[in-house]
Scaffold this motif. Structure first.
Motif, PDB file in Angstrom:
ATOM      1  N   ASP A  59      77.435 -64.577  83.659  1.00  0.00           N
ATOM      2  CA  ASP A  59      76.202 -64.569  82.493  1.00  0.00           C
ATOM      3  C   ASP A  59      75.648 -62.906  82.688  1.00  0.00           C
ATOM      4  O   ASP A  59      76.215 -62.375  83.793  1.00  0.00           O
ATOM      5  N   GLU A  60      75.003 -62.511  81.625  1.00  0.00           N
ATOM      6  CA  GLU A  60      74.551 -61.239  81.927  1.00  0.00           C
ATOM      7  C   GLU A  60      73.095 -61.555  81.779  1.00  0.00           C
ATOM      8  O   GLU A  60      72.563 -62.485  81.461  1.00  0.00           O
ATOM      9  N   PHE A  61      72.214 -60.332  82.545  1.00  0.00           N
ATOM     10  CA  PHE A  61      71.210 -60.530  82.937  1.00  0.00           C
ATOM     11  C   PHE A  61      70.394 -59.544  82.515  1.00  0.00           C
ATOM     12  O   PHE A  61      70.898 -58.212  82.760  1.00  0.00           O
ATOM     13  N   GLY A  62      69.247 -59.591  81.861  1.00  0.00           N
ATOM     14  CA  GLY A  62      68.926 -58.402  81.265  1.00  0.00           C
ATOM     15  C   GLY A  62      68.211 -58.172  79.921  1.00  0.00           C
ATOM     16  O   GLY A  62      68.195 -59.431  79.306  1.00  0.00           O
ATOM     17  N   PRO A  63      67.935 -57.145  79.279  1.00  0.00           N
ATOM     18  CA  PRO A  63      67.958 -55.885  79.763  1.00  0.00           C
ATOM     19  C   PRO A  63      67.271 -55.255  80.620  1.00  0.00           C
ATOM     20  O   PRO A  63      66.185 -56.190  80.768  1.00  0.00           O
ATOM     21  N   LEU A  64      67.646 -54.711  81.600  1.00  0.00           N
ATOM     22  CA  LEU A  64      66.811 -54.005  82.713  1.00  0.00           C
ATOM     23  C   LEU A  64      66.044 -52.809  82.159  1.00  0.00           C
ATOM     24  O   LEU A  64      66.529 -51.738  81.965  1.00  0.00           O
ATOM     25  N   ASN A  65      64.782 -53.055  81.732  1.00  0.00           N
ATOM     26  CA  ASN A  65      63.866 -51.754  81.375  1.00  0.00           C
ATOM     27  C   ASN A  65      63.204 -51.197  82.537  1.00  0.00           C
ATOM     28  O   ASN A  65      63.069 -52.181  83.514  1.00  0.00           O
ATOM     29  N   LEU A  66      62.603 -50.165  82.593  1.00  0.00           N
ATOM     30  CA  LEU A  66      61.855 -49.494  83.446  1.00  0.00           C
ATOM     31  C   LEU A  66      60.482 -49.874  82.879  1.00  0.00           C
ATOM     32  O   LEU A  66      60.031 -48.719  81.982  1.00  0.00           O
ATOM     33  N   MET A  67      59.695 -50.651  83.387  1.00  0.00           N
ATOM     34  CA  MET A  67      58.497 -51.083  82.729  1.00  0.00           C
ATOM     35  C   MET A  67      57.800 -51.839  84.017  1.00  0.00           C
ATOM     36  O   MET A  67      58.165 -52.364  85.089  1.00  0.00           O
ATOM     37  N   PRO A  68      56.382 -51.734  84.110  1.00  0.00           N
ATOM     38  CA  PRO A  68      55.535 -52.311  85.004  1.00  0.00           C
ATOM     39  C   PRO A  68      55.761 -54.034  84.637  1.00  0.00           C
ATOM     40  O   PRO A  68      55.538 -54.397  83.543  1.00  0.00           O
ATOM     41  N   ARG A  69      55.855 -54.973  85.719  1.00  0.00           N
ATOM     42  CA  ARG A  69      55.918 -56.105  85.783  1.00  0.00           C
ATOM     43  C   ARG A  69      55.180 -57.146  86.189  1.00  0.00           C
ATOM     44  O   ARG A  69      54.729 -56.750  87.567  1.00  0.00           O
ATOM     45  N   LYS A  70      54.447 -57.971  85.672  1.00  0.00           N
ATOM     46  CA  LYS A  70      53.430 -58.756  86.513  1.00  0.00           C
ATOM     47  C   LYS A  70      54.090 -59.543  87.461  1.00  0.00           C
ATOM     48  O   LYS A  70      55.150 -59.656  87.439  1.00  0.00           O
ATOM     49  N   GLY A  71      53.214 -59.722  88.449  1.00  0.00           N
ATOM     50  CA  GLY A  71      53.892 -60.706  89.403  1.00  0.00           C
ATOM     51  C   GLY A  71      52.504 -60.990  90.541  1.00  0.00           C
ATOM     52  O   GLY A  71      51.418 -60.604  90.408  1.00  0.00           O
ATOM     53  N   LYS A  72      52.964 -61.663  91.523  1.00  0.00           N
ATOM     54  CA  LYS A  72      52.035 -62.217  92.730  1.00  0.00           C
ATOM     55  C   LYS A  72      52.340 -61.393  93.992  1.00  0.00           C
ATOM     56  O   LYS A  72      53.737 -61.264  94.212  1.00  0.00           O
TER      57      LYS A  72
END
Length: 236
Positions: A59-72
């Protein structure tokens, strides 16, 4: 009737009634007339891999942008990490083409700026080189590049069977669960400023994961999908 209920009493009532706080989600029903046949074909490949070859999920995963991503993340008390609130997509996007080998549990991938049929065909060729002499059963969705005439012709000529999922049945692709882990461990809570930096983070996670990989042998063993004889299934 009582004027008030304590939190503990309410918790016990909800627990005894098997009620929990859950996130609402969406579900898209399949309109594939051959849903049941296709589903059982894929489950059979998962449960009893053919002795003449290897089952892989693609499968394909993405799109892979350059951006801040929320997380813990673990942080000092009352000192959370703050990310910039800038969501401009600088430097374009990339796409990850990934493979999950059920026999070993390992994942293989490549990151490309496009995900056309030619990139997908190149991926298939790399799989053919990796496992020569084995028939490959490739489980994949109905994304149009997967069905390109050149892809179908090359696969048929090189002992690769393309096993397509039912329409809107991507949840049957075993690699989807791996993407959830990839997003959680490699991308959430990050703010990469270049694709090279982001790709390196993905590569580090995949290497860590593959070093601990185990064969895949049980896909949703207790799920009601295994008893379905029609679709959509009627509630019992």
């Amino acid at each position: 009737m009582v004027p008030a209920v304590s939190r503990e009493t309410l918790r016990r009532i909800l627990r005894e009634g098997r009620v929990s706080w859950q996130t609402s989600t969406t579900w898209k029903s399949s309109n594939d007339p051959d849903f049941i046949a296709k589903m059982h074909r894929i489950l059979a490949l998962y449960d009893s891999p053919p002795t003449d070859g290897r089952v892989v999920c693609v499968d394909e995963f993405g799109p892979l942008n350059l951006m801040p991503r929320k997380g813990k993340a673990w942080r000092p008390h009352r000192s959370p990490r703050r990310l910039r609130a800038t969501y401009n997509r600088y430097d374009g996007v990339m796409h990850m083409l990934a493979v999950l080998d059920l026999a070993t549990g390992k994942m293989y991938y490549r990151i490309r700026p496009r995900k056309r049929w030619c990139e997908f065909l190149s991926l298939l060729k790399s799989l053919r080189i990796r496992w020569p002499g084995e028939k490959l059963y490739v489980v994949l969705d109905n994304f149009s590049p997967h069905k390109h005439p050149n892809v179908r012709a090359w696969a048929a000529a090189n002992d690769i069977e393309l096993v397509f999922l039912p329409t809107y049945g991507s949840w049957l692709n075993w690699i989807e669960s791996e993407f959830a882990a990839l997003r959680y461990f490699a991308l959430n809570g990050t703010d990469h400023r270049s694709h090279g930096e982001q790709n390196a983070a993905i590569g580090a996670y995949v290497r860590w994961r593959n070093a601990r990989a185990e064969p895949k042998s049980s896909f949703a063993p207790d799920s009601p999908i295994r008893t379905w004889t029609e679709y959509p299934a009627k509630a019992a």
